[in-house]
Design a protein around this motif. Sequence first.
Motif, PDB file in Angstrom:
ATOM      1  N   TYR A 196      18.804  27.432  26.479  1.00 33.00           N
ATOM      2  CA  TYR A 196      19.985  26.586  26.308  1.00 33.00           C
ATOM      3  C   TYR A 196      21.215  27.320  26.832  1.00 33.00           C
ATOM      4  O   TYR A 196      21.368  28.533  26.641  1.00 33.00           O
ATOM      5  N   VAL A 197      22.112  26.581  27.471  1.00 29.01           N
ATOM      6  CA  VAL A 197      23.342  27.164  28.011  1.00 29.01           C
ATOM      7  C   VAL A 197      24.530  26.319  27.565  1.00 29.01           C
ATOM      8  O   VAL A 197      24.497  25.092  27.649  1.00 29.01           O
ATOM      9  N   ILE A 198      25.577  26.992  27.082  1.00 29.78           N
ATOM     10  CA  ILE A 198      26.860  26.339  26.851  1.00 29.78           C
ATOM     11  C   ILE A 198      27.916  27.131  27.608  1.00 29.78           C
ATOM     12  O   ILE A 198      27.699  28.301  27.956  1.00 29.78           O
ATOM     13  N   ASP A 199      29.046  26.515  27.893  1.00 25.86           N
ATOM     14  CA  ASP A 199      30.119  27.222  28.580  1.00 25.86           C
ATOM     15  C   ASP A 199      31.459  26.804  28.010  1.00 25.86           C
ATOM     16  O   ASP A 199      31.559  25.862  27.223  1.00 25.86           O
ATOM     17  N   GLY A 200      32.501  27.542  28.388  1.00 31.22           N
ATOM     18  CA  GLY A 200      33.833  27.266  27.886  1.00 31.22           C
ATOM     19  C   GLY A 200      34.871  28.087  28.610  1.00 31.22           C
ATOM     20  O   GLY A 200      34.576  28.801  29.566  1.00 31.22           O
ATOM     21  N   GLN A 201      36.095  27.993  28.138  1.00 28.35           N
ATOM     22  CA  GLN A 201      37.223  28.689  28.769  1.00 28.35           C
ATOM     23  C   GLN A 201      38.019  29.449  27.724  1.00 28.35           C
ATOM     24  O   GLN A 201      38.406  28.883  26.695  1.00 28.35           O
ATOM     25  N   ALA A 202      38.256  30.729  27.979  1.00 30.95           N
ATOM     26  CA  ALA A 202      39.050  31.550  27.072  1.00 30.95           C
ATOM     27  C   ALA A 202      40.529  31.221  27.215  1.00 30.95           C
ATOM     28  O   ALA A 202      40.983  30.775  28.274  1.00 30.95           O
ATOM     29  N   PRO A 203      41.311  31.455  26.162  1.00 27.59           N
ATOM     30  CA  PRO A 203      42.762  31.286  26.283  1.00 27.59           C
ATOM     31  C   PRO A 203      43.368  32.350  27.196  1.00 27.59           C
ATOM     32  O   PRO A 203      42.805  33.438  27.363  1.00 27.59           O
ATOM     33  N   GLU A 204      44.494  32.039  27.781  1.00 26.68           N
ATOM     34  CA  GLU A 204      45.168  32.974  28.677  1.00 26.68           C
ATOM     35  C   GLU A 204      45.500  34.274  27.947  1.00 26.68           C
ATOM     36  O   GLU A 204      45.964  34.261  26.812  1.00 26.68           O
ATOM     37  N   GLY A 205      45.255  35.400  28.607  1.00 29.42           N
ATOM     38  CA  GLY A 205      45.584  36.702  28.040  1.00 29.42           C
ATOM     39  C   GLY A 205      44.582  37.243  27.042  1.00 29.42           C
ATOM     40  O   GLY A 205      44.861  38.240  26.373  1.00 29.42           O
ATOM     41  N   ALA A 206      43.398  36.624  26.955  1.00 34.78           N
ATOM     42  CA  ALA A 206      42.427  37.036  25.936  1.00 34.78           C
ATOM     43  C   ALA A 206      41.645  38.287  26.311  1.00 34.78           C
ATOM     44  O   ALA A 206      41.038  38.912  25.443  1.00 34.78           O
ATOM     45  N   VAL A 207      41.642  38.665  27.583  1.00 35.92           N
ATOM     46  CA  VAL A 207      40.819  39.785  28.048  1.00 35.92           C
ATOM     47  C   VAL A 207      41.615  41.093  28.011  1.00 35.92           C
ATOM     48  O   VAL A 207      42.704  41.179  28.583  1.00 35.92           O
ATOM     49  N   THR A 208      41.077  42.116  27.348  1.00 34.44           N
ATOM     50  CA  THR A 208      41.718  43.429  27.356  1.00 34.44           C
ATOM     51  C   THR A 208      41.556  44.073  28.733  1.00 34.44           C
ATOM     52  O   THR A 208      40.449  44.120  29.278  1.00 34.44           O
ATOM     53  N   VAL A 209      42.668  44.582  29.292  1.00 38.45           N
ATOM     54  CA  VAL A 209      42.660  45.218  30.608  1.00 38.45           C
ATOM     55  C   VAL A 209      43.454  46.528  30.518  1.00 38.45           C
ATOM     56  O   VAL A 209      44.675  46.536  30.695  1.00 38.45           O
ATOM     57  N   PRO A 210      42.795  47.658  30.220  1.00 37.67           N
ATOM     58  CA  PRO A 210      43.514  48.918  30.035  1.00 37.67           C
ATOM     59  C   PRO A 210      44.241  49.383  31.302  1.00 37.67           C
ATOM     60  O   PRO A 210      43.640  49.487  32.374  1.00 37.67           O
ATOM     61  N   ASN A 211      45.538  49.661  31.141  1.00 36.60           N
ATOM     62  CA  ASN A 211      46.356  50.171  32.235  1.00 36.60           C
ATOM     63  C   ASN A 211      47.297  51.237  31.691  1.00 36.60           C
ATOM     64  O   ASN A 211      48.386  50.917  31.181  1.00 36.60           O
ATOM     65  N   PRO A 212      46.927  52.526  31.791  1.00 36.69           N
ATOM     66  CA  PRO A 212      47.804  53.601  31.309  1.00 36.69           C
ATOM     67  C   PRO A 212      49.142  53.665  32.045  1.00 36.69           C
ATOM     68  O   PRO A 212      50.072  54.316  31.568  1.00 36.69           O
ATOM     69  N   LEU A 213      49.240  52.998  33.197  1.00 36.88           N
ATOM     70  CA  LEU A 213      50.471  53.026  33.993  1.00 36.88           C
ATOM     71  C   LEU A 213      51.303  51.757  33.806  1.00 36.88           C
ATOM     72  O   LEU A 213      52.024  51.331  34.705  1.00 36.88           O
ATOM     73  N   PHE A 214      51.221  51.169  32.607  1.00 35.42           N
ATOM     74  CA  PHE A 214      51.896  49.896  32.384  1.00 35.42           C
ATOM     75  C   PHE A 214      53.405  49.978  32.572  1.00 35.42           C
ATOM     76  O   PHE A 214      54.053  48.985  32.910  1.00 35.42           O
ATOM     77  N   GLU A 215      54.004  51.165  32.366  1.00 34.86           N
ATOM     78  CA  GLU A 215      55.457  51.299  32.522  1.00 34.86           C
ATOM     79  C   GLU A 215      55.860  51.527  33.972  1.00 34.86           C
ATOM     80  O   GLU A 215      56.831  50.934  34.451  1.00 34.86           O
ATOM     81  N   SER A 216      55.126  52.379  34.685  1.00 31.97           N
ATOM     82  CA  SER A 216      55.516  52.724  36.052  1.00 31.97           C
ATOM     83  C   SER A 216      54.859  51.848  37.102  1.00 31.97           C
ATOM     84  O   SER A 216      55.372  51.705  38.221  1.00 31.97           O
ATOM     85  N   SER A 217      53.727  51.248  36.774  1.00 36.06           N
ATOM     86  CA  SER A 217      53.000  50.437  37.749  1.00 36.06           C
ATOM     87  C   SER A 217      52.258  49.311  37.027  1.00 36.06           C
ATOM     88  O   SER A 217      51.053  49.390  36.797  1.00 36.06           O
ATOM     89  N   PRO A 218      52.973  48.261  36.647  1.00 38.78           N
ATOM     90  CA  PRO A 218      52.354  47.160  35.898  1.00 38.78           C
ATOM     91  C   PRO A 218      51.400  46.354  36.768  1.00 38.78           C
ATOM     92  O   PRO A 218      51.436  46.437  37.999  1.00 38.78           O
ATOM     93  N   ILE A 219      50.555  45.560  36.114  1.00 36.03           N
ATOM     94  CA  ILE A 219      49.651  44.671  36.830  1.00 36.03           C
ATOM     95  C   ILE A 219      49.946  43.231  36.426  1.00 36.03           C
ATOM     96  O   ILE A 219      50.438  42.987  35.327  1.00 36.03           O
TER      97      ILE A 219
END
Length: 289
Positions: A196-219
């Motif tokens: 059986y397969v079901i599918d769906g859509q996550a809300p915006e911004g739900a995925v963790t994306v580690p970026n140690p350079l968030f201050e000097s080089s944002p994504i």
Amino acid sequence: MNKLKFLALSSIAFLFSCSNSDDSQPTSNEPNLIVRLKFDKDQIRLNNLGQPAEIGEGNAAQTPIVNYMSAHYIELAPNLYTLLGEGEVIYKGEETTAGGAQAIDFSKAILGQDGEVFLSIPLSEVSTGNYDWVRVSVSYQNGTIKFLNSGNELTGTMASFIGYNNYIYSFDINGQTVEVNANKLQGYWAFETLGYVIDGQAPEGAVTVPNPLFESSPIPQGSCVLTGQFENGLTITGNETEDITINLSFSINNSFEWNEVNTDGKFEPSAGETLTDMGLRGLIPSVTY
């Protein structure tokens, strides 16, 4: 069959080709830059800012078995002030407008398993210099998870499309074909168990994306570009006679996290437990000369 109460799974927030070489072609002795994948269950677990992260209050988590993943973009950055796109881009996957807006063409994606070579290019195609950081835009993950249903512990396959936008003609999930024929934004997921397969859509911004350079080089929001630092840097002189290998180690340490209803540490969608995050939890690159 009661479909294992799969309707409860609809509350899940989201979730995860290689061409054969032609032996008739002449081989080259030119050294290559090789990129290899690794999924580490013991690697430090980070948040979006690249800081160590505990499991959220009221939540539980498990470490999935990652079957394979795909990246859409790989960039080498000389320093912490190098903005996204201004470094040395060594790989970018194919895109298409078949679904309307510009999107990753999933039919052309390279799927890599743990320990496999994801990319190999001649070193002559890479600019010489010193690089301290690497950025990888992860676009797809496929993993095996455990869940509880009616007192029985079962396993299922979770597929997630976490690139910025994804044109999907169709995809396979544990032998089941899912037809889409459309663009899907970051966070489109599918779950399969017992056929059986079901599918769906996550809300915006739900995925963790580690970026140690968030201050000097944002994504950009929704790009899923993980950032990691080489311990001793990467140096390309242009005079290499041997291959250089970049090992990309991704943290899957308790990366499958959900909100608990029954506080037993077991994922139980039929009890109303909902997935809160499935983002990879960090990137540590290393170099082998």
